[in-house]
Design an enzyme around this catalytic site. Structure first.
Site, PDB file in Angstrom:
ATOM      1  CG  ASP A 113      -6.575  -5.481  -2.344  1.00 42.85           C
ATOM      2  OD1 ASP A 113      -7.147  -4.657  -3.077  1.00 42.85           O
ATOM      3  OD2 ASP A 113      -5.576  -5.199  -1.660  1.00 42.85           O
TER       4      ASP A 113
ATOM      5  CD  GLN B 216      -2.988  -1.004   0.176  1.00 37.23           C
ATOM      6  OE1 GLN B 216      -3.222   0.070  -0.360  1.00 37.23           O
ATOM      7  NE2 GLN B 216      -3.629  -2.115  -0.138  1.00 37.23           N
TER       8      GLN B 216
ATOM      9  CE1 TYR C  37      -7.321 -11.106  -8.916  1.00 36.11           C
ATOM     10  CE2 TYR C  37      -9.067 -11.196  -7.270  1.00 36.11           C
ATOM     11  CZ  TYR C  37      -8.651 -11.330  -8.575  1.00 36.11           C
ATOM     12  OH  TYR C  37      -9.563 -11.673  -9.547  1.00 36.11           O
TER      13      TYR C  37
ATOM     14  CB  CYS D 235      -7.551   0.794  -5.893  1.00 37.26           C
ATOM     15  SG  CYS D 235      -6.921  -0.117  -7.322  1.00 37.26           S
TER      16      CYS D 235
END
Length: 390
Positions: free
Chosen positions: A320, A225, A254, A347
């Site tokens: 994710d 991140q 993921y 995202c």
């Protein structure tokens, strides 16, 4: 090229506002805020929609401020495309954009705004960045949708000094420079590109990232991140929402280096199991080392699509996926496997919204949904949903 005067309308996904020309044509305008009267330069006339950028603000919004990033904006770097918006107002705008995408693409009604990630402000939040080495041997940021580089490195997302005296000896034109300031405060610079192996220009090839009492030694070129608080915040959220119990089975899809696998492992205990799936071998190696004391965690290096058919039934799945989202095939595989509880992270607002629609059409209910301002000064967000099915 002549300029047009337009009134900016509602915010759109991707950082633009929707406006209409005198002929009724839709124009997506960057660097504008809803309600502003702006003079724009058309940048793309292909297709049904035009794209433009505001080069003069005739009637500014009260939410417009002096840009917080000195290198971004029209004719600048593409880093902080929303640096001209009051940060609190930008979180409201991001919530409106996500709500619109969820309604249009996911047929799901939600209202809210983006939440800050941790106690930090809108600047200096990023712990990793990637630059490119230009023809003159200097590293720089790309301009928006351009191969041109801006070699002024004062991006406001970065903490002071992060890019001071960046070494370039050993890097070639076109190389990517991966710069990480890890959780021990050490800067690492690695060059990659072409057929050559990555070269360490400063620090080490592996950077230390910490969440709670656990640490990962992760390749600088691998995914982690970007916001220095995000891994901690998301890990705590997954722990809370998973509601996983001893002896259960968790999927970390993921999974990268196993950040969420670690969170699930504490819940399932020694009698349960967690399977983390990702195509990244480097991430899996780092995860196995970091979680070596948790024999209930297993890493599978394969695509999620291929691996799903061979997994034991999961009680909780955390997904994710990359910006493109999980997509129909993956969501339908998760649903067909009968996973009753899913935590889905996205995202990119449109991809996330499409995935939410796929889940609801496959019998899932959205129990909770949060939007995080994980990328301040930009239009980007991180969305997290808890979905359940009886």
């Amino acid at each position: 090229m002549s300029l047009l005067t337009l009134t900016a309308g509602a915010p759109a996904n991707g950082g633009s506002c929707v406006a209409r020309g005198d002929d009724g044509r839709v124009v997506f305008v960057r660097y504008a805020l809803p309600g502003e009267v702006v003079r724009v330069r058309i940048t793309d006339q292909r297709g049904s929609y035009w794209h433009a950028e505001a080069v003069e603000i005739v009637e500014p919004s009260p939410e417009r401020i002096e840009p917080l990033c000195p290198i971004a904006g029209v004719d600048g770097a593409g880093c902080c495309d929303m640096a001209f918006v009051d940060p609190a107002a930008l979180r409201t705008i991001k919530g409106e954009v996500v709500a619109n995408q969820l309604q249009r693409l996911g047929q799901f009604d939600w209202t809210g705004e983006a939440e800050p990630v941790g106690p930090g402000g809108a600047t200096g939040w990023r712990n990793r960045v990637r630059l490119e080495v230009g023809a003159d041997g200097r590293p720089g940021f790309h301009r928006y949708h351009s191969d041109e580089l801006v070699t002024d490195l004062r991006c406001a997302q970065l903490p002071a000094g992060m890019l001071d005296d960046i070494p370039v000896d050993g890097a070639r034109v076109g190389d990517q420079l991966h710069v990480v300031v890890d959780d021990d405060g050490i800067r690492h610079v690695v060059a990659s590109g072409g057929e050559r192996r990555p070269r360490v220009l400063e620090g080490e090839y592996a950077a230390v990232q910490r969440v709670g009492d656990r640490h990962w030694a992760l390749p600088v070129t691998a995914f982690w991140q970007a916001h220095r608080e995000a891994a901690r915040v998301y890990s705590a959220l997954v722990t809370d929402w998973a509601a996983i119990e001893s002896g259960m089975t968790g999927w970390d899809l993921y999974g990268g280096a196993g950040l969420f696998a670690a969170a699930l492992a504490d819940g399932v205990g020694p009698s349960g199991q967690v399977i983390s799936v990702d195509t990244s071998r480097a991430g899996a190696r780092a995860g196995r080392a970091a979680l070596a004391d948790l024999p209930q965690v297993r890493f599978v290096t394969d695509s999620v699509r291929k691996a799903l058919s061979g997994l034991p039934r999961g009680d909780v799945a955390v997904l994710d996926p990359p910006r493109a989202g999980a997509g129909r095939e993956i969501v339908e595989q998760v649903a067909a496997a009968g996973v009753p509880r899913v935590i889905h992270i996205g995202c990119e607002a449109a991809s996330f919204a499409r995935d939410i629609g796929l889940y609801t059409r496959n019998g899932y209910t959205v129990e909770r949904l949060r939007v995080f301002d994980a990328f301040p000064l930009t239009h980007h967000v991180e969305c997290v949903a808890l979905l359940t099915r009886s």
